[in-house]
Write a protein that holds these residues in place. Structure first.
Motif, mmCIF file in Angstrom:
data_model
loop_
_atom_site.group_PDB
_atom_site.id
_atom_site.type_symbol
_atom_site.label_atom_id
_atom_site.label_comp_id
_atom_site.label_asym_id
_atom_site.label_seq_id
_atom_site.Cartn_x
_atom_site.Cartn_y
_atom_site.Cartn_z
ATOM 1 N N SER A 1 0.820 -1.201 0.000
ATOM 2 C CA SER A 1 0.000 0.000 0.000
ATOM 3 C C SER A 1 0.857 1.255 0.000
ATOM 4 O O SER A 1 0.667 2.167 -0.821
ATOM 5 N N SER A 2 1.814 1.328 0.921
ATOM 6 C CA SER A 2 2.635 2.538 1.037
ATOM 7 C C SER A 2 3.545 2.712 -0.175
ATOM 8 O O SER A 2 3.725 3.831 -0.670
ATOM 9 N N ALA A 3 4.103 1.601 -0.678
ATOM 10 C CA ALA A 3 4.985 1.691 -1.848
ATOM 11 C C ALA A 3 4.210 2.149 -3.076
ATOM 12 O O ALA A 3 4.668 3.010 -3.845
ATOM 13 N N ALA A 4 3.012 1.584 -3.279
ATOM 14 C CA ALA A 4 2.192 1.971 -4.423
ATOM 15 C C ALA A 4 1.774 3.434 -4.318
ATOM 16 O O ALA A 4 1.774 4.168 -5.318
ATOM 17 N N ASN A 5 1.435 3.864 -3.111
ATOM 18 C CA ASN A 5 0.985 5.242 -2.905
ATOM 19 C C ASN A 5 2.057 6.247 -3.310
ATOM 20 O O ASN A 5 1.791 7.194 -4.076
ATOM 21 N N GLN A 6 3.272 6.040 -2.838
ATOM 22 C CA GLN A 6 4.326 7.019 -3.114
ATOM 23 C C GLN A 6 4.886 6.888 -4.522
ATOM 24 O O GLN A 6 5.275 7.892 -5.136
ATOM 25 N N THR A 7 4.909 5.676 -5.069
ATOM 26 C CA THR A 7 5.315 5.515 -6.468
ATOM 27 C C THR A 7 4.307 6.197 -7.390
ATOM 28 O O THR A 7 4.676 6.862 -8.357
ATOM 29 N N GLY A 8 3.014 6.033 -7.070
ATOM 30 C CA GLY A 8 1.982 6.701 -7.855
ATOM 31 C C GLY A 8 2.126 8.208 -7.798
ATOM 32 O O GLY A 8 1.974 8.904 -8.813
ATOM 33 N N ALA A 9 2.407 8.741 -6.608
ATOM 34 C CA ALA A 9 2.591 10.186 -6.474
ATOM 35 C C ALA A 9 3.769 10.674 -7.307
ATOM 36 O O ALA A 9 3.703 11.738 -7.942
ATOM 37 N N ALA A 10 4.858 9.896 -7.326
ATOM 38 C CA ALA A 10 6.028 10.280 -8.122
ATOM 39 C C ALA A 10 5.709 10.254 -9.618
ATOM 40 O O ALA A 10 6.121 11.137 -10.375
ATOM 41 N N LEU A 11 4.945 9.256 -10.056
ATOM 42 C CA LEU A 11 4.555 9.190 -11.466
ATOM 43 C C LEU A 11 3.666 10.378 -11.828
ATOM 44 O O LEU A 11 3.797 10.965 -12.915
ATOM 45 N N GLY A 12 2.762 10.738 -10.920
ATOM 46 C CA GLY A 12 1.928 11.905 -11.170
ATOM 47 C C GLY A 12 2.754 13.176 -11.285
ATOM 48 O O GLY A 12 2.480 14.036 -12.132
ATOM 49 N N ALA A 13 3.788 13.298 -10.445
ATOM 50 C CA ALA A 13 4.638 14.494 -10.485
ATOM 51 C C ALA A 13 5.368 14.616 -11.815
ATOM 52 O O ALA A 13 5.688 15.732 -12.254
ATOM 53 N N MET A 14 5.624 13.489 -12.473
ATOM 54 C CA MET A 14 6.302 13.522 -13.768
ATOM 55 C C MET A 14 5.430 14.153 -14.844
ATOM 56 O O MET A 14 5.928 14.551 -15.903
ATOM 57 N N ALA A 15 4.121 14.239 -14.596
ATOM 58 C CA ALA A 15 3.207 14.859 -15.564
ATOM 59 C C ALA A 15 3.009 16.348 -15.304
ATOM 60 O O ALA A 15 2.330 17.023 -16.090
ATOM 61 N N PHE A 16 3.569 16.884 -14.216
ATOM 62 C CA PHE A 16 3.371 18.287 -13.868
ATOM 63 C C PHE A 16 3.793 19.259 -14.981
ATOM 64 O O PHE A 16 3.100 20.254 -15.214
ATOM 65 N N PRO A 17 4.932 19.033 -15.670
ATOM 66 C CA PRO A 17 5.336 20.003 -16.696
ATOM 67 C C PRO A 17 4.308 20.197 -17.805
ATOM 68 O O PRO A 17 4.297 21.249 -18.451
ATOM 69 N N VAL A 18 3.463 19.204 -18.036
ATOM 70 C CA VAL A 18 2.485 19.283 -19.129
ATOM 71 C C VAL A 18 1.112 19.722 -18.633
ATOM 72 O O VAL A 18 0.501 20.648 -19.178
ATOM 73 N N ILE A 19 0.599 19.074 -17.593
ATOM 74 C CA ILE A 19 -0.778 19.346 -17.168
ATOM 75 C C ILE A 19 -0.868 19.933 -15.760
ATOM 76 O O ILE A 19 -1.964 20.277 -15.317
ATOM 77 N N GLY A 20 0.246 20.041 -15.049
ATOM 78 C CA GLY A 20 0.240 20.665 -13.733
ATOM 79 C C GLY A 20 -0.451 19.816 -12.679
ATOM 80 O O GLY A 20 -1.100 18.810 -12.990
ATOM 81 N N PRO A 21 -0.350 20.217 -11.411
ATOM 82 C CA PRO A 21 -0.996 19.465 -10.324
ATOM 83 C C PRO A 21 -2.508 19.350 -10.481
ATOM 84 O O PRO A 21 -3.095 18.313 -10.173
ATOM 85 N N VAL A 22 -3.158 20.421 -10.960
ATOM 86 C CA VAL A 22 -4.611 20.383 -11.111
ATOM 87 C C VAL A 22 -5.023 19.336 -12.133
ATOM 88 O O VAL A 22 -5.982 18.572 -11.923
ATOM 89 N N GLY A 23 -4.304 19.243 -13.238
ATOM 90 C CA GLY A 23 -4.604 18.231 -14.251
ATOM 91 C C GLY A 23 -4.412 16.817 -13.725
ATOM 92 O O GLY A 23 -5.225 15.926 -14.002
ATOM 93 N N VAL A 24 -3.357 16.620 -12.949
ATOM 94 C CA VAL A 24 -3.106 15.289 -12.384
ATOM 95 C C VAL A 24 -4.210 14.906 -11.410
ATOM 96 O O VAL A 24 -4.706 13.770 -11.430
#
Length: 265
Positions: free
Chosen positions: A4-27
């Protein structure tokens, strides 16, 4: 619990990789929509027959989902994954300490406060806005713990979070349309945000429920303490975010505070 904890933080890191294109709101928008699309057929939430007493925590969860995710990801964009998640971690720790009258637990709260000072290293260069956003996420997470506990007592299984996810998705659908008009997404950014939804929402919802059927909430609290460590590793491996020595020390102090509070119970 480790999954659970590993998936949660890995998912957050993957979402952060999309910030340059769609930003936090898009994610966050994609996360809410995908989470609802996955949870709805699994849980099959029922809206009919819900009483006013059952609706109150559900509506509270809808608000908390939005505030918690937007503020956390906005903080991640400014101060990095490890620092943001560690500061957010103060939310459930505060709830645990507030429910206790033991002097030792109050001491652990003071220890956590020292950890925050060491972690953030206040000074002219401190990103006060980023720290504030992370603390807002912490307050939202603390409310999430209380609201989810209330919903769990009144609704079976994942009914509460599933209904709240569907309502949050309905709320975020028009926001997503407006946001993506001004911030056109790429397939890669959408895929990263969808992976964030699976890793940071769907997997923890299911695995946490399975874990809590097998271990006590206090043992679960101890294992939850590994989240900031996973966040630091995910930030280092996926986002190339390096931590200074004082930041590692601050994380260790805050994690130790939660372990002590949980283990004492």
């Amino acid at each position: 619990m480790l999954t659970s904890s590993a998936a949660n933080q890995t998912g957050a890191a993957l979402g952060a990789m999309a910030f340059p294109v769609i930003g936090p709101v898009g994610v966050v928008a994609v996360r809410q929509l995908v989470s609802a699309a996955v949870l709805a057929p699994i849980v099959r939430p029922r809206f009919r027959g819900l009483s006013r007493q059952q609706w109150l925590p559900i509506l509270g969860l809808v608000a908390v989902f939005s505030v918690m995710n937007v503020s956390l990801y906005a903080a991640v964009e400014r101060i990095g994954l490890a620092l943001a998640v560690t500061l957010e971690f103060l939310g459930p720790l505060t709830v645990a300490v507030a429910s206790s009258r033991r002097g030792a637990d109050i001491g652990c709260a003071v220890l956590a406060g020292i950890g925050v000072v060491v972690l953030t290293n206040p000074g002219p260069s401190t990103d006060v806005v980023g720290v504030g956003l992370a603390l807002l996420a912490a307050a939202a997470w603390g409310c999430y713990v209380l609201l989810n506990r209330s919903a769990g007592r009144q609704l079976p299984g994942l009914q509460g979070p599933a209904v709240a996810s569907l309502l949050a998705a309905a709320l975020w659908a028009p926001i997503a349309v407006i946001w993506f008009i001004g911030h056109p997404p790429t397939p890669a950014a959408l895929a990263l945000a969808a992976a964030c939804a699976i890793g940071a929402s769907v997997v923890p919802y299911i695995t946490d429920l399975m874990a809590l059927r097998r271990v006590s909430t206090h043992m679960f609290g101890v294992f939850t303490s590994i989240n900031p460590v996973w966040a630091a590793l995910a930030g280092w491996l996926l986002l190339r975010q390096q931590l200074a020595v004082h930041e590692w020390v601050g994380i260790a102090v805050i994690v130790a505070s939660n372990v002590l509070v949980s283990a004492r119970r």
